[in-house]
Design a protein around this motif. Structure first.
Motif, PDB file in Angstrom:
ATOM      1  N   THR A 103       0.849  -1.186   0.000  1.00 51.15           N
ATOM      2  CA  THR A 103       0.000   0.000   0.000  1.00 51.15           C
ATOM      3  C   THR A 103       0.887   1.239   0.000  1.00 51.15           C
ATOM      4  O   THR A 103       1.947   1.254   0.640  1.00 51.15           O
ATOM      5  CB  THR A 103      -0.921   0.032   1.226  1.00 51.15           C
ATOM      6  OG1 THR A 103      -0.129  -0.020   2.407  1.00 51.15           O
ATOM      7  CG2 THR A 103      -1.887  -1.134   1.223  1.00 51.15           C
ATOM      8  N   PRO A 104       0.470   2.295  -0.705  1.00 48.64           N
ATOM      9  CA  PRO A 104       1.239   3.537  -0.674  1.00 48.64           C
ATOM     10  C   PRO A 104       1.224   4.119   0.744  1.00 48.64           C
ATOM     11  O   PRO A 104       0.300   3.861   1.524  1.00 48.64           O
ATOM     12  CB  PRO A 104       0.494   4.468  -1.634  1.00 48.64           C
ATOM     13  CG  PRO A 104      -0.501   3.623  -2.342  1.00 48.64           C
ATOM     14  CD  PRO A 104      -0.685   2.366  -1.573  1.00 48.64           C
ATOM     15  N   SER A 105       2.220   4.917   1.076  1.00 52.41           N
ATOM     16  CA  SER A 105       2.314   5.463   2.434  1.00 52.41           C
ATOM     17  C   SER A 105       1.124   6.342   2.781  1.00 52.41           C
ATOM     18  O   SER A 105       0.746   6.444   3.946  1.00 52.41           O
ATOM     19  CB  SER A 105       3.615   6.253   2.597  1.00 52.41           C
ATOM     20  OG  SER A 105       3.656   7.313   1.659  1.00 52.41           O
ATOM     21  N   ASP A 106       0.471   6.968   1.792  1.00 52.72           N
ATOM     22  CA  ASP A 106      -0.674   7.841   2.076  1.00 52.72           C
ATOM     23  C   ASP A 106      -2.013   7.105   1.982  1.00 52.72           C
ATOM     24  O   ASP A 106      -3.068   7.719   2.033  1.00 52.72           O
ATOM     25  CB  ASP A 106      -0.667   9.048   1.146  1.00 52.72           C
ATOM     26  CG  ASP A 106      -0.793   8.675  -0.321  1.00 52.72           C
ATOM     27  OD1 ASP A 106      -0.625   7.475  -0.654  1.00 52.72           O
ATOM     28  OD2 ASP A 106      -1.063   9.570  -1.137  1.00 52.72           O
ATOM     29  N   SER A 107      -1.978   5.792   1.889  1.00 56.11           N
ATOM     30  CA  SER A 107      -3.197   5.003   1.791  1.00 56.11           C
ATOM     31  C   SER A 107      -3.909   4.919   3.138  1.00 56.11           C
ATOM     32  O   SER A 107      -3.281   4.967   4.194  1.00 56.11           O
ATOM     33  CB  SER A 107      -2.873   3.583   1.315  1.00 56.11           C
ATOM     34  OG  SER A 107      -4.010   2.765   1.353  1.00 56.11           O
ATOM     35  N   ARG A 108      -5.215   4.769   3.101  1.00 57.25           N
ATOM     36  CA  ARG A 108      -6.001   4.521   4.311  1.00 57.25           C
ATOM     37  C   ARG A 108      -5.816   3.090   4.791  1.00 57.25           C
ATOM     38  O   ARG A 108      -6.135   2.761   5.918  1.00 57.25           O
ATOM     39  CB  ARG A 108      -7.494   4.748   4.047  1.00 57.25           C
ATOM     40  CG  ARG A 108      -7.842   6.147   3.638  1.00 57.25           C
ATOM     41  CD  ARG A 108      -9.272   6.197   3.226  1.00 57.25           C
ATOM     42  NE  ARG A 108      -9.471   5.235   2.127  1.00 57.25           N
ATOM     43  CZ  ARG A 108     -10.594   5.018   1.507  1.00 57.25           C
ATOM     44  NH1 ARG A 108     -11.672   5.653   1.839  1.00 57.25           N
ATOM     45  NH2 ARG A 108     -10.686   4.144   0.525  1.00 57.25           N
ATOM     46  N   PHE A 109      -5.303   2.236   3.916  1.00 54.91           N
ATOM     47  CA  PHE A 109      -5.173   0.823   4.244  1.00 54.91           C
ATOM     48  C   PHE A 109      -3.796   0.492   4.799  1.00 54.91           C
ATOM     49  O   PHE A 109      -2.782   0.961   4.302  1.00 54.91           O
ATOM     50  CB  PHE A 109      -5.427  -0.045   3.009  1.00 54.91           C
ATOM     51  CG  PHE A 109      -6.839   0.047   2.514  1.00 54.91           C
ATOM     52  CD1 PHE A 109      -7.873  -0.524   3.228  1.00 54.91           C
ATOM     53  CD2 PHE A 109      -7.126   0.718   1.345  1.00 54.91           C
ATOM     54  CE1 PHE A 109      -9.180  -0.445   2.781  1.00 54.91           C
ATOM     55  CE2 PHE A 109      -8.431   0.807   0.887  1.00 54.91           C
ATOM     56  CZ  PHE A 109      -9.462   0.223   1.608  1.00 54.91           C
ATOM     57  N   GLU A 110      -3.812  -0.359   5.811  1.00 57.60           N
ATOM     58  CA  GLU A 110      -2.573  -0.891   6.355  1.00 57.60           C
ATOM     59  C   GLU A 110      -2.112  -2.066   5.497  1.00 57.60           C
ATOM     60  O   GLU A 110      -0.936  -2.227   5.209  1.00 57.60           O
ATOM     61  CB  GLU A 110      -2.811  -1.345   7.793  1.00 57.60           C
ATOM     62  CG  GLU A 110      -1.571  -1.780   8.511  1.00 57.60           C
ATOM     63  CD  GLU A 110      -1.856  -2.029   9.980  1.00 57.60           C
ATOM     64  OE1 GLU A 110      -1.270  -2.982  10.522  1.00 57.60           O
ATOM     65  OE2 GLU A 110      -2.642  -1.280  10.569  1.00 57.60           O
ATOM     66  N   GLU A 111      -3.081  -2.888   5.098  1.00 58.45           N
ATOM     67  CA  GLU A 111      -2.809  -4.055   4.263  1.00 58.45           C
ATOM     68  C   GLU A 111      -3.973  -4.264   3.313  1.00 58.45           C
ATOM     69  O   GLU A 111      -5.109  -3.923   3.638  1.00 58.45           O
ATOM     70  CB  GLU A 111      -2.694  -5.330   5.109  1.00 58.45           C
ATOM     71  CG  GLU A 111      -1.615  -5.328   6.137  1.00 58.45           C
ATOM     72  CD  GLU A 111      -1.668  -6.581   7.012  1.00 58.45           C
ATOM     73  OE1 GLU A 111      -2.777  -6.962   7.449  1.00 58.45           O
ATOM     74  OE2 GLU A 111      -0.610  -7.168   7.245  1.00 58.45           O
ATOM     75  N   LEU A 133      -8.000  -1.452   7.296  1.00 58.35           N
ATOM     76  CA  LEU A 133      -7.776  -0.029   7.531  1.00 58.35           C
ATOM     77  C   LEU A 133      -6.741   0.214   8.623  1.00 58.35           C
ATOM     78  O   LEU A 133      -6.632  -0.564   9.569  1.00 58.35           O
ATOM     79  CB  LEU A 133      -9.080   0.662   7.934  1.00 58.35           C
ATOM     80  CG  LEU A 133     -10.131   0.813   6.853  1.00 58.35           C
ATOM     81  CD1 LEU A 133     -11.415   1.409   7.431  1.00 58.35           C
ATOM     82  CD2 LEU A 133      -9.626   1.678   5.718  1.00 58.35           C
ATOM     83  N   LYS A 134      -6.019   1.326   8.479  1.00 55.97           N
ATOM     84  CA  LYS A 134      -5.098   1.749   9.533  1.00 55.97           C
ATOM     85  C   LYS A 134      -5.917   2.163  10.750  1.00 55.97           C
ATOM     86  O   LYS A 134      -7.035   2.670  10.626  1.00 55.97           O
ATOM     87  CB  LYS A 134      -4.251   2.928   9.053  1.00 55.97           C
ATOM     88  CG  LYS A 134      -3.271   2.562   7.963  1.00 55.97           C
ATOM     89  CD  LYS A 134      -2.473   3.776   7.521  1.00 55.97           C
ATOM     90  CE  LYS A 134      -1.476   3.397   6.443  1.00 55.97           C
ATOM     91  NZ  LYS A 134      -0.761   4.579   5.908  1.00 55.97           N
ATOM     92  N   GLN A 135      -5.358   1.948  11.937  1.00 57.03           N
ATOM     93  CA  GLN A 135      -6.076   2.236  13.177  1.00 57.03           C
ATOM     94  C   GLN A 135      -6.481   3.705  13.274  1.00 57.03           C
ATOM     95  O   GLN A 135      -7.586   4.017  13.707  1.00 57.03           O
ATOM     96  CB  GLN A 135      -5.241   1.833  14.398  1.00 57.03           C
ATOM     97  CG  GLN A 135      -6.022   1.887  15.701  1.00 57.03           C
ATOM     98  CD  GLN A 135      -7.230   0.960  15.702  1.00 57.03           C
ATOM     99  OE1 GLN A 135      -7.116  -0.211  15.369  1.00 57.03           O
ATOM    100  NE2 GLN A 135      -8.380   1.478  16.089  1.00 57.03           N
TER     101      GLN A 135
END
Length: 176
Positions: free
Chosen positions: A45-53, A116-118
């Motif tokens: 995932t790109p660093s600015d993505s909402r997703f962690e994985e 999603l990232k926390q």
């Protein structure tokens, strides 16, 4: 809607397609247990993505499924559940399309699961809480994988949010 079997595997890349045996309930006396060809991969995932994985579970095909219909072969579909630590269901699930009249179906269905990232989750729940005027957390959401309980748990969630309580169905199935 009969369950032919279940299979469990860890959520980690398989490095290609693998074949796993289906586990069947003791009440079934089928000669063939059935198998499933599955592939699991993970996307960066790109660093600015909402997703962690972002995980991809590809269901390629099934083999040797028992005949479940009286007048034709089975109409299988695969349901995938993502479980967290200690095999607790996370509520994340997806389905392949149904393949009609085929005990050796080819699916080639990729099912995508974004984690999603926390901080994104925390922000989303803060916005929902502000919108409804009361604190809402992930623990308030239904997390069952049993379809029979899904509506009841969602209605319970709605009933617990003052602004949405009127949307929850009464236990008899009619809108409240």
């Amino acid at each position: 809607s009969d369950v032919i079997g279940t299979a469990t595997m860890p959520l980690r890349p398989t490095g290609g397609a693998v074949v796993i045996d289906l586990e069947v309930e003791n009440s079934h006396s089928w000669r063939e247990r059935g198998q499933l060809q599955v592939e699991i991969s993970c996307s960066a995932t790109p660093s600015d993505s909402r997703f962690e994985e972002i995980w991809h579970v590809t269901i390629h095909q099934a083999f040797k499924l028992p005949r479940m219909d009286c007048l034709s072969d089975s109409d299988p579909r695969v349901q995938v559940f993502i479980c967290g630590e200690e095999s607790a269901p996370t509520g994340k699930q997806a389905f392949t399309p149904v393949i009609y009249n085929d005990c050796n179906p080819t699916f080639h269905a990729r099912l995508d699961f974004g984690m999603l990232k926390q901080d994104v989750l925390d922000s989303m729940f803060a916005m929902v809480s502000a919108s409804v005027g009361q604190r809402v957390t992930q623990a308030d959401l239904p997390s069952t994988v049993c379809w029979e309980d899904e509506q009841r748990r969602f209605d319970s969630f709605l009933a617990g949010i003052g602004k949405f309580a009127s949307l929850a169905k009464a236990s008899g199935g009619a809108a409240a």
